[in-house]
Write a protein that holds these residues in place. Structure first.
Motif, short mmCIF file in Angstrom:
data_model
loop_
_atom_site.label_atom_id
_atom_site.label_comp_id
_atom_site.label_asym_id
_atom_site.label_seq_id
_atom_site.Cartn_x
_atom_site.Cartn_y
_atom_site.Cartn_z
N ILE A 1 0.89 -1.40 0.23
CA ILE A 1 -0.37 0.05 -0.09
C ILE A 1 0.80 1.46 -0.10
CG2 ILE A 1 -1.83 1.26 1.68
CD1 ILE A 1 -2.52 -1.42 2.44
N LEU A 2 0.82 1.97 -1.14
CA LEU A 2 2.16 2.54 -1.26
C LEU A 2 1.60 4.15 -0.41
CD1 LEU A 2 2.40 3.14 -5.09
CD2 LEU A 2 4.20 1.57 -3.64
N PRO A 3 1.26 4.90 -0.20
CA PRO A 3 0.00 5.81 0.79
C PRO A 3 0.69 5.80 2.05
CG PRO A 3 -1.67 5.36 -0.52
CD PRO A 3 -1.10 4.47 -0.73
N ASP A 4 0.92 4.21 2.12
CA ASP A 4 1.52 4.45 3.81
C ASP A 4 2.23 3.65 4.10
OD1 ASP A 4 -1.24 3.97 5.12
OD2 ASP A 4 -1.39 1.03 4.30
N ALA A 5 3.56 3.88 3.36
CA ALA A 5 4.64 3.42 2.88
C ALA A 5 4.82 5.47 2.86
CB ALA A 5 5.39 2.93 1.60
N GLU A 6 4.18 6.23 1.83
CA GLU A 6 4.77 7.28 1.91
C GLU A 6 5.04 8.10 3.16
OE1 GLU A 6 4.48 9.73 -2.44
OE2 GLU A 6 3.27 8.74 -1.94
N ALA A 7 3.55 7.67 3.43
CA ALA A 7 3.13 8.35 4.51
C ALA A 7 4.21 8.55 6.03
CB ALA A 7 1.95 8.13 5.67
N LEU A 8 4.65 7.45 5.88
CA LEU A 8 5.41 7.09 7.19
C LEU A 8 6.70 6.97 7.47
CD1 LEU A 8 3.33 3.95 8.41
CD2 LEU A 8 4.05 5.86 9.78
N CYS A 9 7.35 6.28 5.94
CA CYS A 9 9.12 6.10 5.90
C CYS A 9 9.72 7.04 5.60
CB CYS A 9 9.41 4.98 4.37
SG CYS A 9 8.45 2.98 4.33
N ASP A 10 11.63 7.19 6.51
CA ASP A 10 11.94 7.83 6.13
C ASP A 10 12.89 7.46 4.27
OD1 ASP A 10 12.89 9.49 8.18
OD2 ASP A 10 12.53 7.57 9.03
N ARG A 11 12.57 6.07 4.12
CA ARG A 11 13.40 5.60 2.82
C ARG A 11 12.79 4.03 2.63
NH1 ARG A 11 19.13 3.49 2.76
NH2 ARG A 11 18.69 2.68 4.26
N VAL A 12 12.43 3.40 0.96
CA VAL A 12 11.96 2.64 0.67
C VAL A 12 12.47 2.27 -0.44
CG1 VAL A 12 9.57 2.92 -0.98
CG2 VAL A 12 9.48 4.00 1.23
N ALA A 13 12.47 0.73 0.04
CA ALA A 13 13.15 0.27 -0.82
C ALA A 13 12.20 -0.82 -1.66
CB ALA A 13 13.90 -1.21 0.10
N VAL A 14 12.50 -0.32 -2.83
CA VAL A 14 11.05 -1.08 -4.31
C VAL A 14 12.03 -2.30 -4.62
CG1 VAL A 14 10.16 -1.30 -6.82
CG2 VAL A 14 10.35 1.39 -4.73
N ILE A 15 11.32 -3.76 -4.38
CA ILE A 15 11.63 -4.65 -4.89
C ILE A 15 10.16 -5.27 -5.36
CG2 ILE A 15 11.67 -7.08 -3.68
CD1 ILE A 15 12.53 -6.46 -0.74
N THR A 16 10.42 -5.90 -6.96
CA THR A 16 9.68 -6.06 -7.76
C THR A 16 10.67 -7.79 -8.29
OG1 THR A 16 10.83 -5.11 -9.55
CG2 THR A 16 9.13 -4.24 -8.69
N ALA A 17 9.75 -8.73 -8.35
CA ALA A 17 10.38 -10.48 -9.10
C ALA A 17 12.05 -10.50 -8.09
CB ALA A 17 10.84 -9.78 -10.92
N GLY A 18 11.74 -10.17 -6.93
CA GLY A 18 12.78 -10.78 -6.35
C GLY A 18 14.10 -9.76 -6.36
N ARG A 19 13.74 -9.14 -6.38
CA ARG A 19 15.05 -8.06 -6.99
C ARG A 19 15.00 -6.41 -6.57
NH1 ARG A 19 19.59 -8.79 -10.39
NH2 ARG A 19 18.86 -10.60 -11.66
N LEU A 20 16.18 -6.27 -5.81
CA LEU A 20 15.56 -4.59 -5.33
C LEU A 20 16.04 -3.91 -6.10
CD1 LEU A 20 15.52 -2.57 -3.20
CD2 LEU A 20 18.26 -3.18 -2.96
N ARG A 21 14.90 -3.35 -7.07
CA ARG A 21 14.95 -2.19 -7.59
C ARG A 21 15.94 -0.53 -7.42
NH1 ARG A 21 14.32 -5.32 -11.67
NH2 ARG A 21 12.85 -7.09 -10.95
N GLU A 22 15.39 -0.05 -6.26
CA GLU A 22 15.93 1.09 -5.88
C GLU A 22 15.94 0.66 -4.58
OE1 GLU A 22 15.17 5.66 -7.81
OE2 GLU A 22 13.07 4.33 -8.11
N VAL A 23 16.03 2.05 -3.83
CA VAL A 23 16.37 2.57 -2.52
C VAL A 23 15.57 3.74 -2.61
CG1 VAL A 23 16.93 2.81 -0.01
CG2 VAL A 23 17.37 0.35 -1.08
#
Length: 313
Positions: A199-221
């Motif tokens: 749920i992106l809005p929850d992450a956006e409201a709370l996080c200092d950083r977000v690690a995006v994982i798709t298909a078993g790989r870390l795409r971006e922090v």
């Protein structure tokens, strides 16, 4: 900088298919470094590898390759794990215990003394607004209240790091708001938090950083709480400019201007270019309607990673 609290180096997990023995990579080469006191979100679609990552961070699952350190020691050592609290995605509680008994049970597991436990359980029941449920058995609780007890058991021993797997899943908007406040409160006390979510809005409201994982790989922090001044790009809206100045701004800008009836909007790459643009505008007697840092939304960045991939079978 100061030492990372938790570090994962090249985590890779390959499962073998039961019958065909073909190897199925679930996670490939994920490296993460967690700063003390931050909230880090792991976001990705279901099946992206978030839970697998979390289980390896906790040494509940052995990586095929790679390793994890907590505060400089291997996370497989019990001394390291003592400082970590965990809320699984589907917490399993003993149905017949009351809320109070459940929290005492976990406090005991964590080795808190009886006095310490009494005080901590009372404190958590108040803090998580569970007073009216303290004597109810776990099977009588709503999903939202079960999640709150779940957070309480994760922090009963005052860990330095709380890892929460999908803490918002299945909650109504009110429950999600309460869970967000809870996580923000943990951060306020200096507890470091990792939580996973789709749920992106929850992450956006709370996080200092977000690690995006798709298909078993870390795409971006992605850094969400921008520390210090914004470096660009910027968006400037101006009015009252002669054609020659507009042409000069076009040369400065990243993309051709977009035009309203009275205003022009330019995207400008960096601070230095903004300075030049402003002096052009003021020399021509134009007016700056607005100047803002451009923040690509988390959703745009997230979707750019999700779109580009084909789901592995």
């Amino acid at each position: 900088g100061k030492m990372a609290l938790l570090e994962a180096f090249g985590l890779t997990k390959i499962f073998r298919h039961q019958w065909t023995m073909r190897s199925i990579p679930v996670l490939t080469d994920v490296s993460l470094s967690l700063r003390e006191g931050e909230v880090l979100g792991l976001i990705g679609p279901n099946g992206a590898g978030k839970t697998t990552t979390i289980k390896m961070l906790l040494a509940l699952l052995r990586p095929t390759r790679g390793y994890v350190e907590f505060d400089g020691m291997p996370v497989s050592r019990p001394a390291a794990r003592r400082e970590i609290g965990f809320l699984p995605e589907q917490p399993y509680f003993y149905d017949y215990l009351s809320v109070e008994e459940t929290l005492h049970f976990y406090g005991q597991l964590c080795g808190l003394s009886r006095t310490d436990r009494n005080q901590r359980v009372a404190e958590l029941i108040e803090r998580l607004q569970l007073e009216q449920y303290r004597r109810r058995s776990m099977r009588q609780l709503s999903k939202g209240n079960l999640q709150r007890v779940g957070v309480a058991q994760a922090i009963v021993h005052r860990p330095r790091l709380a890892i929460l797997d999908e803490p918002m899943s299945g909650l109504d908007p009110n429950g999600r708001k309460e869970m967000r406040d809870l996580i923000a409160g943990l951060r306020g006390e200096g507890t470091t938090v990792i939580f996973s979510s789709h749920i992106l809005p929850d992450a956006e409201a709370l996080c200092d950083r977000v690690a995006v994982i798709t298909a078993g790989r870390l795409r971006e922090v992605i850094e969400l709480a921008p520390n210090g001044p914004h470096q660009g790009p910027f968006v400037v809206r101006v009015s009252g400019l002669p054609p020659a100045t507009l042409a000069a701004l076009d040369d400065l800008a990243l993309a051709p201007r977009s035009q309203g009836p009275e205003c022009w909007v330019f995207r400008i790459a960096n601070r230095e270019a903004v300075g030049r643009a402003l002096s052009l505008i003021s020399a021509a007697g134009g007016f700056v309607e607005s100047l803002a840092a451009e923040q690509p939304s988390l959703e745009e960045r997230f979707l750019s990673h999700v779109r580009g991939e084909t789901r592995a079978p």
